[in-house]
Design an enzyme around this catalytic site. Sequence first.
Site, PDB file in Angstrom:
ATOM      1  N   SER A 142       4.539   7.434  -4.960  1.00 57.98           N
ATOM      2  CA  SER A 142       4.581   6.593  -6.263  1.00 57.98           C
ATOM      3  C   SER A 142       3.245   6.456  -7.020  1.00 57.98           C
ATOM      4  O   SER A 142       2.215   6.611  -6.824  1.00 57.98           O
ATOM      5  CB  SER A 142       5.286   4.935  -5.892  1.00 57.98           C
ATOM      6  N   GLN A 143       3.579   6.046  -8.462  1.00 59.97           N
ATOM      7  CA  GLN A 143       2.502   6.103  -9.442  1.00 59.97           C
ATOM      8  C   GLN A 143       1.542   4.868  -9.017  1.00 59.97           C
ATOM      9  O   GLN A 143       0.350   5.121  -8.948  1.00 59.97           O
ATOM     10  CB  GLN A 143       2.955   5.764 -10.756  1.00 59.97           C
TER      11      GLN A 143
END
Length: 652
Positions: free
Chosen positions: A294-295
């Site tokens: 994920s970011q």
Amino acid sequence: MDKTTEDLLRRPLYIYDLPPEVLATLALKPDVDNQPQISDTSSSPTKDNDDASENVVGSQACSLCGLSFASVQEQRSHLKSDWHHYNLKQKLRGDKPVAEVEFEKLIENLDESLSGSDSSDSDSGDDGSRKESTLITLLKKQATIAEMKIDASGNEDGEEEAATGRRSRNRGKPPLIWFSSSLLPTNTYFGLYRAVLTAEDVRDEHSFVDVVKRKQLEPIAMPKPAKDGSLPEIAYKGPHFFLCMVGGGHFAAMVVALPPRQTKNAGGPLNREATVLAHKTFHRYTTRRQQGGSQSANDNSKGNAHSAGSSLRRYNEQALVDDVRGLLQDWKGLLDTAELLFVRATGSTNRRTLFGPYDGQVLRHNDSRLRGFPFSTRRATQNELMRSFIELTRLKVREISPSREPIVPPTDASIASTKPATPKPAKPKPSEEEETALLHTSQIQALIRRSKLPALLNYLQTNSVSPEFRFVPLDQNHHAPTPLHLAAHQNAAPIVLGLLTRGGADPTATNEQGKTPFELAGERATRDAFRVARSELGEAKWVWDAAHVPAALSKADADKREARERTEREAKEAERRRTEEERLKREGPTVKTTAKKVAAAAGLDNRGPLKTAQERREEEARGLTPEMRMRLERERRARAAEERLRRMQQGR
């Protein structure tokens, strides 16, 4: 085994509505399968792990990870997972396999996209590359930590552990509880997932049979939903489960009622389909494509990126958190009264989304009703939640071999050799009848999906195949077991009409859920095909009411209605085009004037007509390699995403 008992065991057995014959003969299986098992995570191999692995037997099981599976597809999915591959590495190094919870903690800071990217076995190769990179990163990290410990103390962890005698243990129990029954053949048992039992149910392990008997629920006639799709308030007061999955930007939640419901026919068999009280799915773009993770995980490890894609992913992560928490607050009444809460949320970010802490928190870590899914799951979707609910609440029927060979710890010779120490048992060769049935199944299903009616009827006649032929294997075709069921499910109206009028198919045949082919039709044209067949064959041919087919409809009336609706659609389309042409005529001069002003300002008024956006893109990409074109297209999409984000921020 008599035919009545065989028919009883062939249909799915719902835990909360078992037949009296099964309840009267249930008995707890008195062996180690129902006793606590110990999974040792120490670095030196001992006999404890062998004993734990022996608790899982049967062809659909993984003795290395201590799991059993209800289907071959789940077993294959597990064998492709990071957890299983990591345990293989552990075994080759002479270390103990780890439990799934421990493995999730190991990868928590490496990659949080594993659970959200779960998909079917036919997913693209990108998932495989992400899985491999995550596993390699974890192994490299452990190797680095081990080298640091050796450099600092001059002694490996395994030697220190052998010297101190301290070992880490994780006590647990097998996921399935096994019951014997006089209805079953020798060495065959009923299996019940331990996860569906409450804390009060598991206090006394010797009373599991009484617990199962107490869980039986009376069937109810579920009231019809309102016009807006909501059920009456009485439907929400019965016992129900809450199921939730979140990961990789995907979120799915569902509340399912436990009491069985009856079919439309009074006194008929019970409909085993679940009653969904509420369901919701969300998806946000939060996962870094082709890179995994994920970011937020990438920001925590490398610092904040400043690209347009990263900004969009951060915005979507927060939006997903707000959506999920808002939904949980709306469902608070259902969650507070739920009997059990099944949640899958791998990674700190996903767990923080559900469990906070935050103001108005609904789910809590210390809730005694909280459960995980005791089997492998795929991407968070509504279909996956329903599949998981069915898997949890169906009684398993499994053959367990009484003979168990001890698991031998790996030696240097076995590690060096790529071949297994003992040959794998050969799969039983299918009989000639089974091979013929498989051939008929593949051929008939292919012809139906391709809408080849003449070829289908010719195949049935040439090979003397009955129109009520049941596809094999039965467990993979339980929803559409006959050609007519499959044609209705595929919304192939010509195939349905041909099978009924020319093939002699029986419209009253039912699948395992008690549904006739008409009930699987999803479009009106397909439903009209049944009504036309009723008109052409006559009322005496079949019991059409038992097939749930409405009143007869002549072919001429069906064609007239179709022609009338087609005319209406064409008239609407013509009106839409006429309105659009009038708008263009009104706005045409303004657009041309504006275009000329832009061209004059840019010094292009003497260079011929302006090119469209598509023509400009084709001109820019002319002469570029495919890789350069892909890079150019990604840059365009990133600029567009950045512009959308800027507009969203200005609109706040």
